[in-house]
Design a protein around this motif. Structure first.
Motif, PDB file in Angstrom:
ATOM      1  N   ARG A 115       5.680   8.257   4.832  1.00 45.18           N
ATOM      2  CA  ARG A 115       4.231   8.116   4.863  1.00 45.18           C
ATOM      3  C   ARG A 115       3.711   9.450   4.491  1.00 45.18           C
ATOM      4  O   ARG A 115       2.428   9.449   3.933  1.00 45.18           O
ATOM      5  CB  ARG A 115       3.972   7.931   6.477  1.00 45.18           C
ATOM      6  N   LEU A 116       4.432  10.627   4.731  1.00 44.80           N
ATOM      7  CA  LEU A 116       3.642  12.010   4.190  1.00 44.80           C
ATOM      8  C   LEU A 116       3.571  11.832   2.744  1.00 44.80           C
ATOM      9  O   LEU A 116       2.557  12.374   2.085  1.00 44.80           O
ATOM     10  CB  LEU A 116       4.615  13.093   4.654  1.00 44.80           C
ATOM     11  N   LEU A 117       4.544  11.061   2.090  1.00 47.47           N
ATOM     12  CA  LEU A 117       4.495  11.330   0.640  1.00 47.47           C
ATOM     13  C   LEU A 117       3.654   9.959   0.039  1.00 47.47           C
ATOM     14  O   LEU A 117       3.673   9.667  -1.020  1.00 47.47           O
ATOM     15  CB  LEU A 117       5.856  11.131   0.000  1.00 47.47           C
ATOM     16  N   SER A 118       2.984   9.344   0.976  1.00 48.90           N
ATOM     17  CA  SER A 118       2.303   7.908   0.460  1.00 48.90           C
ATOM     18  C   SER A 118       0.852   8.012   0.859  1.00 48.90           C
ATOM     19  O   SER A 118       0.026   8.732   0.635  1.00 48.90           O
ATOM     20  CB  SER A 118       3.007   6.673   0.630  1.00 48.90           C
ATOM     21  N   HIS A 162     -10.547   0.667  -8.571  1.00 48.80           N
ATOM     22  CA  HIS A 162     -10.215   1.837  -8.438  1.00 48.80           C
ATOM     23  C   HIS A 162      -9.183   2.650  -7.814  1.00 48.80           C
ATOM     24  O   HIS A 162      -8.540   1.780  -7.098  1.00 48.80           O
ATOM     25  CB  HIS A 162     -11.547   2.666  -7.787  1.00 48.80           C
ATOM     26  N   LEU A 163      -8.678   3.643  -8.623  1.00 53.14           N
ATOM     27  CA  LEU A 163      -7.347   4.267  -7.996  1.00 53.14           C
ATOM     28  C   LEU A 163      -7.928   5.067  -6.699  1.00 53.14           C
ATOM     29  O   LEU A 163      -9.177   5.550  -6.543  1.00 53.14           O
ATOM     30  CB  LEU A 163      -6.970   5.151  -8.885  1.00 53.14           C
ATOM     31  N   PRO A 164      -7.124   5.065  -5.753  1.00 52.09           N
ATOM     32  CA  PRO A 164      -7.379   5.868  -4.430  1.00 52.09           C
ATOM     33  C   PRO A 164      -7.612   7.311  -4.604  1.00 52.09           C
ATOM     34  O   PRO A 164      -6.969   7.687  -5.590  1.00 52.09           O
ATOM     35  CB  PRO A 164      -6.472   5.556  -3.506  1.00 52.09           C
ATOM     36  N   GLN A 165      -8.091   8.050  -3.700  1.00 48.17           N
ATOM     37  CA  GLN A 165      -8.092   9.699  -3.591  1.00 48.17           C
ATOM     38  C   GLN A 165      -6.516   9.667  -3.064  1.00 48.17           C
ATOM     39  O   GLN A 165      -5.937   9.372  -1.998  1.00 48.17           O
ATOM     40  CB  GLN A 165      -8.965  10.172  -3.103  1.00 48.17           C
ATOM     41  N   LEU A 166      -5.714  10.922  -3.453  1.00 46.59           N
ATOM     42  CA  LEU A 166      -4.418  11.173  -3.028  1.00 46.59           C
ATOM     43  C   LEU A 166      -4.644  11.969  -1.897  1.00 46.59           C
ATOM     44  O   LEU A 166      -5.346  13.087  -1.742  1.00 46.59           O
ATOM     45  CB  LEU A 166      -3.624  11.877  -4.165  1.00 46.59           C
ATOM     46  N   GLN A 173       0.844  -1.183   0.076  1.00 44.91           N
ATOM     47  CA  GLN A 173       0.062  -0.077   0.148  1.00 44.91           C
ATOM     48  C   GLN A 173       1.025   1.166   0.162  1.00 44.91           C
ATOM     49  O   GLN A 173       0.489   2.180  -0.691  1.00 44.91           O
ATOM     50  CB  GLN A 173      -0.917   0.113   1.230  1.00 44.91           C
ATOM     51  N   THR A 174       1.765   1.487   0.860  1.00 45.98           N
ATOM     52  CA  THR A 174       2.769   2.441   0.895  1.00 45.98           C
ATOM     53  C   THR A 174       3.451   2.687  -0.319  1.00 45.98           C
ATOM     54  O   THR A 174       3.615   3.833  -0.818  1.00 45.98           O
ATOM     55  CB  THR A 174       3.754   2.172   2.197  1.00 45.98           C
ATOM     56  N   ILE A 175       3.745   1.734  -1.114  1.00 45.35           N
ATOM     57  CA  ILE A 175       4.617   1.760  -2.025  1.00 45.35           C
ATOM     58  C   ILE A 175       3.906   2.352  -3.369  1.00 45.35           C
ATOM     59  O   ILE A 175       4.138   3.233  -4.045  1.00 45.35           O
ATOM     60  CB  ILE A 175       5.283   0.455  -2.456  1.00 45.35           C
ATOM     61  N   ALA A 176       2.705   1.847  -3.610  1.00 49.31           N
ATOM     62  CA  ALA A 176       1.731   2.281  -4.449  1.00 49.31           C
ATOM     63  C   ALA A 176       1.180   3.576  -4.389  1.00 49.31           C
ATOM     64  O   ALA A 176       1.395   4.271  -5.436  1.00 49.31           O
ATOM     65  CB  ALA A 176       0.508   1.181  -4.447  1.00 49.31           C
ATOM     66  N   PHE A 177       0.993   3.893  -3.119  1.00 48.41           N
ATOM     67  CA  PHE A 177       0.617   5.329  -2.959  1.00 48.41           C
ATOM     68  C   PHE A 177       1.742   6.319  -3.257  1.00 48.41           C
ATOM     69  O   PHE A 177       1.550   7.353  -3.877  1.00 48.41           O
ATOM     70  CB  PHE A 177       0.198   5.491  -1.569  1.00 48.41           C
ATOM     71  N   PHE A 178       2.913   6.065  -3.037  1.00 45.50           N
ATOM     72  CA  PHE A 178       4.381   6.789  -3.057  1.00 45.50           C
ATOM     73  C   PHE A 178       4.531   6.977  -4.747  1.00 45.50           C
ATOM     74  O   PHE A 178       4.640   7.941  -5.245  1.00 45.50           O
ATOM     75  CB  PHE A 178       5.599   5.921  -2.585  1.00 45.50           C
ATOM     76  N   TYR A 179       4.184   5.887  -5.491  1.00 45.38           N
ATOM     77  CA  TYR A 179       4.326   6.003  -6.808  1.00 45.38           C
ATOM     78  C   TYR A 179       3.306   6.931  -7.568  1.00 45.38           C
ATOM     79  O   TYR A 179       3.781   7.813  -8.371  1.00 45.38           O
ATOM     80  CB  TYR A 179       4.214   4.489  -7.596  1.00 45.38           C
ATOM     81  N   LEU A 180       2.120   6.850  -7.118  1.00 45.90           N
ATOM     82  CA  LEU A 180       0.962   8.015  -7.230  1.00 45.90           C
ATOM     83  C   LEU A 180       1.627   9.397  -7.114  1.00 45.90           C
ATOM     84  O   LEU A 180       1.292  10.223  -7.980  1.00 45.90           O
ATOM     85  CB  LEU A 180      -0.383   7.726  -7.119  1.00 45.90           C
TER      86      LEU A 180
END
Length: 818
Positions: free
Chosen positions: A685-688, A703-707, A192-199
């Protein structure tokens, strides 16, 4: 009515429609590197949409006295500078267009967020979606009142053709292709953290495309020569030319010596790997193995075969940059070239050697071969503002060579790994981790926060283990003992080693020990036989000492050099023997690389002989808060106790990093130290997922998450080097002349001269910790060049030609130094 974007000093106008169109085309060409060309074009078209307001037009015309204007529209340009919001209107335009046209598309919210935040942020740096206080900064910006954003007015003034053009571009195909790319960057099987970071990193990448396109177009309107240079370089550039020049240079190198034959084989291995697809690689080569030319050979061929744009060397220290860039420039640049092949970008560049061309290119690294520092690289990836961020898109479709990667700051490891994975997996980039001591960046203790994902067959050399055995030039002897070596015992060992071998390098962990040993050993040796190196000497002073020491070593004259760690990584220098204070095994290996570097030592029969490296542990070493060194020592002690026959072998180094990284696993996500923050909060975490600010909610299937990243807060906390230091100009050499002139300048009428002098002062400055700065200020050893300017200099009597910064009587402690 003609709406204006910019006005030259000579009065020529750039129409807003022209500026938006040209920025759109540039941004599209940059964003195409990650498959998002149309997104880049849209960002360019809307970024200055707010300049269609009557308020902005009145302001820009009032700012130029030569333009005709109706006095009724005149505003005070000084009072209004920066007061007219011209970025929020475009933000609101794209947000409303997407959400009103495609309300049922599950992923439209994520797309709209990315585009809108880039436009909203293009002047000051990426804003937060969520503040650390919990406020939704992004929504607050979107809800800004119409009388402040002039959205309705701009929508009317832009004209029907512009409105319809934007609306036709934002269609089903645009949205579909954007979502496909985003989903490829948000793999379902990723943590989860990595995927959010990439977005989030994709957002920063598009932001980079927009900011650089905007700055380039503005500069080229003001300076048409800049555009001519860019287009000429693009037209004339060819990797074939660079390859031919490198191969011609390599053919002249002497291969009679066995060590040169080994270097040639390393270079050939790199050439043979150049046809690989883009990816993530290692170049594990012992110190002195010729990494610079071997990696350049790989990079040039690889860039040609994979149609890449540039090669970027990221190096830990400016002294190594100057050394390596000089080699690359000698190889690649010929008289008569119409553009520069090699760009250096670091703080020690002398201003008189810079041209308007190199200054311009330093802003966005738009050159075939770039040499920069790890600090500049990390600040571009994670720092605040727009200056560094505009360089990010240049990392796509490039070869990134990381020299001495083991020097990567521990707290930046997860951030670094995630960014490199994004670039190599989604931006057609190749990265190479070069070092004699490969850290285990693909085997971190918390992989869920990000670790490197190397390509299959990642090693560029055929057999690293055999190579290390073949290139062995030293014997390493562990002389550590309990409770440790006294100062007198260390002095005796150093002098005995020096007398036996004629040349000796001593590397210590603190400036205090360097000063003590230099003074004690100096009691027994001629003054011109002993040298001192530390960051108490300014860069120009150290450079002069390096030159003198190299000349003595080449002439085989007796030489003892006592230094802090600054001499270790990448410095091309060779002593017959080395004494190294106990440190991390990677540092010891680098120290060994300054011994018998070219196998120049021979025994009495003329056969090749080994150099000697001795590890000692002082009994009263005060490391203060130098955690890196303390934990490095602990991990090295564990390895020393395991009986490795060769402490410099890849197996021993791997064991060392296993222990060291296990001890540092909680430090690698860039923990935030502020007492008001949750102790578990970190920049990763701040960036993900940003859990501390908002509980993560799983989006519907597919679905993609909201950033929800806190971009601005992360940038505010991020520092590539955590050192609250103060820079002071020293009176060494030309430094005294600079000090004298700075003290006498008229700060109001001679600002250009002041900027020039401050740039020149870089090489004559040192950085000291605040506690020492305050002590020296109280002694009036440090003075201000002019009251209130906060430009400080050191008085002559506190700077010695032998050891740099000095305090009479040694009354001041050297705290927290290295």
């Amino acid at each position: 009515m003609d709406y204006i974007a910019h006005i030259r000093a000579t009065g020529e106008r750039q129409l807003l429609q022209t500026h938006l169109s040209e920025v759109g085309e540039l941004a599209a060409s940059f964003a195409e590197k990650v498959g998002l060309a149309e997104a880049g074009r849209l960002l360019g078209l809307l970024h200055d949409f707010g300049k269609y307001s009557n308020s902005f037009q009145a302001y820009i015309k009032s700012a130029n006295a030569d333009l005709d204007r109706d006095d009724a529209d005149f505003v005070d340009p000084v009072a209004m500078k920066g007061k007219i919001d011209h970025s929020t209107a475009g933000t609101q335009f794209i947000w409303k267009l997407l959400l009103e046209r495609y309300p049922a598309v599950g992923n439209v919210h994520c797309v709209a967020q990315i585009l809108a935040i880039c436009i909203a942020s293009h002047h000051g740096g990426l804003i937060n979606f969520l503040d650390q206080s919990g406020d939704n900064r992004f929504n607050i910006r979107l809800a800004k009142a119409d009388d402040l954003t002039h959205y309705t007015e701009c929508l009317e003034n832009c004209g029907e053709v512009f409105r319809e053009g934007i609306q036709s571009q934002v269609n089903n195909e645009f949205l579909r292709s954007f979502i496909v790319v985003l989903k490829s960057m948000y793999p379902a099987d990723a943590k989860q953290t990595i995927a959010f970071f990439y977005l989030g990193f994709c957002t920063r990448f598009l932001f980079s495309c927009l900011v650089d396109a905007d700055r380039i177009n503005s500069i080229e309107f003001d300076n048409p020569k800049a555009k001519a240079l860019r287009l000429k370089r693009k037209k004339q550039f060819s990797w074939d030319t660079a390859i031919e020049r490198l191969e011609a240079y390599l053919s002249t190198l002497d291969t009679n010596k066995s060590i040169n034959r080994l270097r040639a084989q390393i270079s050939l291995d790199c050439l043979n790997k150049a046809a690989s697809p883009t990816g993530l690689f290692k170049l594990s080569v012992p110190t002195g193995g010729g990494k610079t030319l071997a990696s350049l050979r790989f990079a040039l061929q690889h860039a040609k075969l994979n149609k890449l744009d540039r090669v970027i060397y990221i190096i830990p220290y400016t002294s190594i940059i100057e050394q390596n860039a000089h080699v690359a420039r000698e190889v690649l640049e010929h008289a008569g070239d119409e553009f520069s092949w090699v760009l250096e970008h670091h703080s020690n560049l002398e201003p008189e050697l810079q041209t308007w061309e190199s200054k311009l290119l330093s802003q966005n690294w738009d050159a075939p071969v770039v040499f920069t520092t790890m600090v500049q690289f990390l600040e571009a990836l994670f720092g605040g503002g727009t200056r560094g961020a505009r360089r990010i898109h240049q990392l796509a479709r490039s070869v990134l060579i990381f020299d001495e990667i083991q020097t990567l700051p521990v707290r930046c490891m997860h951030l670094f790994c995630n960014a490199i994975n994004f670039l190599t997996q989604s931006a057609n980039t190749t990265a190479v981790m070069c070092t004699a001591t490969q850290p285990l960046l693909d085997r971190l203790s918390k992989p869920e926060l990000g670790q490197l994902e190397f390509s299959s067959g990642a090693e560029l050399v055929e057999d690293p283990t055999a190579l290390f055995a073949s290139l062995n030039r030293v014997s390493v002897e562990d002389l550590c003992k309990q409770p440790g070596w006294t100062e007198s015992e260390i002095v005796e060992l150093v002098l005995d080693t020096y007398k036996k071998n004629k040349t000796c390098l001593v590397i210590v962990n603190t400036k205090a020990w360097a000063k003590r040993l230099f003074e004690r050993c100096g009691e027994f040796l001629p003054a011109d036989n002993i040298y001192h190196l530390s960051t108490n000497l300014c860069a120009a002073h150290r450079e002069d000492i390096f030159k003198e020491v190299r000349m003595r070593l080449e002439a085989k004259r007796p030489t003892l050099c006592i230094s802090t760690q600054l001499i270790e990584a990448g410095v091309d220098i060779s002593f017959a023997s080395v004494v190294r204070f106990l440190a991390g095994l990677d540092s010891i290996a680098q120290a060994a690389g300054r011994c018998n570097r070219n196998r120049e030592l021979e025994d009495e029969s003329g056969n090749a002989a080994l150099g000697h490296v001795y590890i000692v542990s002082p009994e009263d070493e005060n490391l203060g808060s130098l955690v890196d060194i303390q934990l490095g020592q602990a991990a090295t002690r564990r390895v020393l106790g395991e009986g490795f026959s060769n402490l410099l072998s890849p197996e021993a180094i791997e064991r060392y990093f296993f222990y060291y990284f296990s001890d540092r696993k909680d430090d690698m996500a860039y923990q935030l130290q502020e007492k008001s923050l949750d102790k578990s909060e970190n920049i990763v975490r701040l960036l993900s997922t940003n859990h501390a600010n908002m509980a993560y909610k799983q989006p519907p299937a597919k679905h993609l998450p909201q950033l929800q990243q806190s971009f601005a807060d992360a940038a505010k906390h991020f520092k590539a080097i955590d050192a609250p230091t103060v820079g002071i100009i020293t009176p060494y050499g030309e430094g005294q002349e600079i000090i004298n002139e700075l003290c006498g300048l008229d700060r109001y009428t001679e600002r250009d001269r002041m900027r020039e002098l401050l740039a020149r002062a870089q090489k004559f400055s040192i950085n000291i910790y605040e506690n020492l700065f305050n002590e020296l200020r109280s002694l009036e050893a440090i003075l201000e060049a002019q009251h209130g300017l906060e430009i400080y200099y050191l008085k002559q009597e506190y700077y010695l030609n032998e050891s740099g910064l000095s305090v009479e009587g040694g009354a001041l402690p050297f705290l927290f130094d290295c």
